[in-house]
Write an enzyme that holds these catalytic residues in place. Structure first.
Site, mmCIF file in Angstrom:
data_model
loop_
_atom_site.group_PDB
_atom_site.id
_atom_site.type_symbol
_atom_site.label_atom_id
_atom_site.label_comp_id
_atom_site.label_asym_id
_atom_site.label_seq_id
_atom_site.Cartn_x
_atom_site.Cartn_y
_atom_site.Cartn_z
ATOM 1 C CB CYS A 313 -0.943 0.008 1.205
ATOM 2 S SG CYS A 313 -0.098 -0.003 2.810
ATOM 3 C CD GLU A 347 -3.388 -1.618 -1.594
ATOM 4 O OE1 GLU A 347 -3.267 -2.545 -0.782
ATOM 5 O OE2 GLU A 347 -3.623 -0.446 -1.269
#
EC number: 2.1.1.35
Length: 355
Positions: A313, A347
């Protein structure tokens, strides 16, 4: 002009450039109504409560009153006006109410948490139970050092991965992927990256078993680790519910597992869970670490396995971790997932194989 997702793919290619020159797969999201969990301030004005968000468009943090929000899942958008209409004029439910949190699911279940700047009493509980029945949702009340669960503090989600359905327990306050459609794509990408194996998988930071369940179909056995007791309990429920009987969960941090596997320490938690590390023949490791990335000792542990599937992330810490991992491994595929459309958030996923 490239789309935001294409810009994210280009950004990831730049981060990976020293280690990988191949294409980056792109997995898109619905442009609106994609967010399964969301929270709003409650702003009291003209004697009534309103949903509110902070607007920083002009560089100043200002309150913006709203009735609904375009990015939230349609079930949240539908219940928002019903909730506000039901509580308006009810002093028991609105007195010092300052925040509301929604957790929705593709399965149709929903959890709403009402947060207060006051202690909640029996009168609040009675009114909240009536509200819960009217809206057909699960309601939790929170204030400082207080949590009142009227029915339950979780929802059950159903996700489809390559035609296989999985049921998950999602706990209020616990981490869940906010974009269910992109989550399904991430799970499918990880399963495809794993392939079919006759050996075992090690997973760090397994949470409620989000990736663990579908990945378990790809391996002989799975050893997963998670430090949070509530997440471990949710994962154990999901394992039993989905009959994924080849998974064992160790309540250890990544750092503790590294110490256990290197023989530096012995942990009673492993013995209590019936886990013998010597019984595993691990070929692949899956990691989905927090934004801070992976510590150096754990990175050294990962270098001992043939393949690494890494979900990130934070491309900055991914790039830092790859400086070490690519000493022994090479990136063979990469992907970007549009978890948060229209934002700068990226992401990513990479598959590494030992050189």
């Amino acid at each position: 002009m490239p789309t935001v997702l294409q810009q994210h793919a280009q950004q990831l290619q730049q981060f990976l450039a020293p280690h990988y020159q191949g294409e980056v797969e792109m997995f898109a999201s619905p442009s609106d109504a994609y967010r399964m969990r969301s929270e709003f301030r409650v702003w009291h004005q003209d004697g009534k409560p309103h949903y509110a968000v902070y607007d920083t468009t002009d560089g100043k943090r200002q309150i913006q009153l709203i009735e609904t929000w375009p990015i939230v899942h349609e079930s949240i958008a539908q219940v928002m006006p019903r909730l506000m209409a039901a509580v308006t004029g009810n002093d028991v439910l609105t007195h010092k109410w300052f925040q509301v949190e929604f957790l929705a699911t593709l399965s149709g279940e929903m959890l709403i948490t009402l947060v207060y700047h006051r202690a909640l009493d029996a009168a609040w509980e009675e009114a909240a139970r009536a509200l819960e029945q009217e809206l057909n949702v699960n309601i939790i009340g929170r204030s400082r050092k207080q949590k009142i669960v009227l029915s339950r503090d979780y929802v059950t989600e159903e996700l489809n991965v390559n035609g296989q359905k999985y049921r998950y327990r999602q706990i209020e306050g616990g981490f869940t992927q906010p974009n269910a459609w992109v989550c399904e794509k991430m799970l499918a990408w990880a399963v495809n990256a794993a392939g079919q194996n006759e050996r075992d998988l090690l997973e760090l930071y397994c949470g409620n078993g989000n990736f663990t369940l579908p990945l378990s179909r790809c391996f002989r056995k799975v050893l997963a680790t998670e430090i949070s007791k509530t997440s471990v309990a949710a994962a154990q429920w999901s394992i039993e519910e989905n009959a994924c009987n080849n998974i064992a969960i160790a309540r250890l941090s990544a750092e503790e597992l590294t110490e256990a596997m290197s023989g530096e320490r012995e942990f009673r938690r492993l013995q209590e869970a019936g886990i013998d590390l010597k019984q595993y023949d691990i070929s692949t490791v899956f990691v989905d670490p927090p934004r801070a990335g992976i510590d150096d000792d754990t990175l050294k542990l990962l270098q001992g396995f043939e393949r690494i599937i890494y979900i990130s992330c934070n491309p900055n810490t991914l790039a830092d971790n790859l400086q070490i991992l690519t000493q022994t491994h090479q990136v063979v595929s990469a992907a970007v997932f549009d978890q948060f459309p229209h934002t700068h958030h990226v992401e990513a996923g990479v598959l590494l194989e030992r050189i």
